[in-house]
Structure formats: C-alpha cells, structure tokens
Scaffold this active site. Structure first.
Site, PDB file in Angstrom:
ATOM      1  N   ASN A   1       0.834  -1.212   0.000  1.00  0.00           N
ATOM      2  CA  ASN A   1       0.000   0.000   0.000  1.00  0.00           C
ATOM      3  C   ASN A   1       0.862   1.254   0.000  1.00  0.00           C
ATOM      4  OD1 ASN A   1      -3.063  -0.356   0.092  1.00  0.00           O
ATOM      5  ND2 ASN A   1      -2.355  -1.977   1.471  1.00  0.00           N
TER       6      ASN A   1
ATOM      7  N   MET B   1       1.157  -2.987  12.181  1.00  0.00           N
ATOM      8  CA  MET B   1       0.567  -4.055  12.991  1.00  0.00           C
ATOM      9  C   MET B   1       0.724  -3.812  14.489  1.00  0.00           C
ATOM     10  SD  MET B   1      -0.671  -5.765  10.605  1.00  0.00           S
ATOM     11  CE  MET B   1      -1.218  -7.261  11.416  1.00  0.00           C
TER      12      MET B   1
ATOM     13  N   HIS C   1      -8.155  -1.173   5.639  1.00  0.00           N
ATOM     14  CA  HIS C   1      -8.509  -2.466   6.231  1.00  0.00           C
ATOM     15  C   HIS C   1      -9.140  -3.345   5.151  1.00  0.00           C
ATOM     16  CE1 HIS C   1      -9.679  -5.238   9.397  1.00  0.00           C
ATOM     17  NE2 HIS C   1     -10.837  -5.346   8.777  1.00  0.00           N
TER      18      HIS C   1
ATOM     19  N   LYS D   1      -5.832  -5.256  -4.790  1.00  0.00           N
ATOM     20  CA  LYS D   1      -5.879  -4.403  -5.994  1.00  0.00           C
ATOM     21  C   LYS D   1      -6.724  -3.158  -5.729  1.00  0.00           C
ATOM     22  CE  LYS D   1      -5.464  -6.496 -10.498  1.00  0.00           C
ATOM     23  NZ  LYS D   1      -6.116  -7.308 -11.506  1.00  0.00           N
TER      24      LYS D   1
HETATM   25  C1  GRF Z   1      -3.351  -4.827   3.784  1.00  0.00           C
HETATM   26  O1  GRF Z   1      -4.216  -5.864   3.463  1.00  0.00           O
HETATM   27  C2  GRF Z   1      -4.053  -3.784   4.611  1.00  0.00           C
HETATM   28  O2  GRF Z   1      -5.411  -3.651   4.288  1.00  0.00           O
HETATM   29  C3  GRF Z   1      -3.904  -4.316   6.009  1.00  0.00           C
HETATM   30  O3  GRF Z   1      -2.621  -4.888   6.048  1.00  0.00           O
HETATM   31  C4  GRF Z   1      -2.240  -5.260   4.720  1.00  0.00           C
HETATM   32  C5  GRF Z   1      -0.950  -4.550   4.454  1.00  0.00           C
HETATM   33  O4  GRF Z   1      -0.402  -4.926   3.220  1.00  0.00           O
HETATM   34  N1  GRF Z   1      -4.108  -3.270   6.996  1.00  0.00           N
HETATM   35  P1  GRF Z   1       0.837  -4.114   2.641  1.00  0.00           P
HETATM   36  O5  GRF Z   1       1.922  -4.179   3.719  1.00  0.00           O
HETATM   37  O6  GRF Z   1       0.408  -2.713   2.360  1.00  0.00           O
HETATM   38  O7  GRF Z   1       1.258  -4.854   1.413  1.00  0.00           O
END
Ligand code: GRF
Length: 201
Positions: free
Chosen positions: A14, A89, A108, A171
């Site tokens: 992300n 996290m 989320h 996506k």
């Molecule tokens: C994503 O699925 C987000 O929605 C959740 O944790 C995941 C993080 O993925 N909060 P990334 O580290 O951005 O690839």
C-alpha cells in the site's frame, strides 16, 4: 505541498501504491517519512530504494505510551500533515490518537463494520459472505471503527482461498487508498455523525 507520514510493519504494497500515485501525478503530496516498528519490513527496503526518509523504531520491550511518544516526535519532526497506516501491525495508544484528530487514516481489507481485526479474508470466506472488499477510515480509539472515507467491493468466489481473496481485495486497496488520501488532503469533506461527506469546492 502536504506531507504524509507512512507507518508500516511489513510488505508495504500500500505504501508503494501511494508512492506510485504521487510519482504519476495522481496524488498531490509528498512522503515526508516512512516509519516501521520492524527493521526487516520489506516496505522499508522499498522506501530506501525510492530515496525516502526512513525511521526504524523497534517496538519490542517498549511500553506503548513511551513508544508512541517516540513515534509522535518522529512524525512532528518530519512536519507530517497526515499519517497513513499501511499494514502497521501495532495498536496506537489513546493519547497518540487524540493528538492527531482526523489526521490518521487506516486501510482495512474488509467492508467495515464487517470483520474488524486480523485474518479477515479467511473470516469473510468462513462466514459465507458473497461480497467483501476494503475500507479506508479515520482512526479513532476503537478497533477499525472510525468514520469511513472510502470503500470498494469485490466478489467472493466459490473457489476462493484467503490468499486469492486477499489478492483481489489488495488491488482495490491500492486504488482507493490514494483516492481517500487525496480527498482528505483536499479538505473537501465534512463529517456528519459517522458519515464522511464530500463537499463541492
Ligand atoms: C493490507 O491488506 C491492509 O489492508 C492491512 O494490512 C495489509 C498490508 O499490506 N491493513 P501491505 O503491507 O500494504 O502490502
């Protein structure tokens, strides 16, 4: 130019999508700092490759309030306008959240208020829902509970695994997170109760 602070703990896809939106001119902002509580987060490698300012703040063994004060100091030093949680996290303390009202966003991977918390793609499959998706919301003191800025839906297919559903949702995450950030940075919204409503310029 508005300044973003990104908080992540892992893969960072992300974060990369946000950085790509900025590079492509779809999002008018700059990333002031990328902060991770985990030194081995792949997202940190990606941030370094992009020449962005990185701060590693290992959280192990540090009491939450104390840790969050370090986090706030880092963000304030970078002059951040908006904090974007991108796979961060760790729960944030109430005092941290109160310090940045309507200035923290989270993404989320479910259609909130369905399935807050962890392992939500598997929970969606187990529950038998036919549609899931993702949500960008302001962070308040509850778990995945703040006012919703944007959502996108995807189908849940009969042969989905948690992984295949997560990929379909991801996506959409990559698309709507930048859109939500753009809306919030533009200031062209108002909040009525729990509702985040767009307002004309
Ligand atoms: C994503 O699925 C987000 O929605 C959740 O944790 C995941 C993080 O993925 N909060 P990334 O580290 O951005 O690839």
């Amino acid at each position: 130019m508005k300044r973003l602070g990104i908080l992540l703990s892992g893969r960072g896809s992300n974060f990369v999508a946000i950085a790509d939106s900025i590079a492509a001119g779809r999002l008018d902002a700059e990333i002031a700092v990328v902060i991770s509580n985990r030194a081995d987060a792949p997202g940190i490698t990606a941030a370094r490759e992009r020449g962005l300012k990185v701060a590693l703040l290992p959280s192990r063994g540090i009491e939450r309030e104390k840790y969050d004060a370090l986090l706030a100091a880092e963000l304030d030093q970078a002059g951040v306008d908006l904090i974007c949680l991108a796979g961060y996290m760790r729960l944030l303390s109430a005092s941290f959240i109160q310090r940045y009202p309507l200035r923290i966003l989270n993404i989320h991977p479910s259609l909130l208020p369905a399935f807050p918390g962890l392992d939500v793609q598997q929970k969606a499959i187990d529950h038998g829902v036919k549609v899931s998706g993702c949500t960008v919301h302001f962070v308040d003191e509850g778990l995945d509970s703040g006012p919703i800025v944007k959502q996108a839906a995807v189908p849940v297919l009969d042969d989905d695994t948690a992984e295949s559903l997560a990929a379909r949702i991801l996506k959409e995450e990559h698309r709507i997170y930048s859109e939500a950030i753009a809306l919030v940075l533009s200031g062209k919204y108002r909040i009525e109760g729990r509702r985040v409503l767009s307002v004309a310029s």
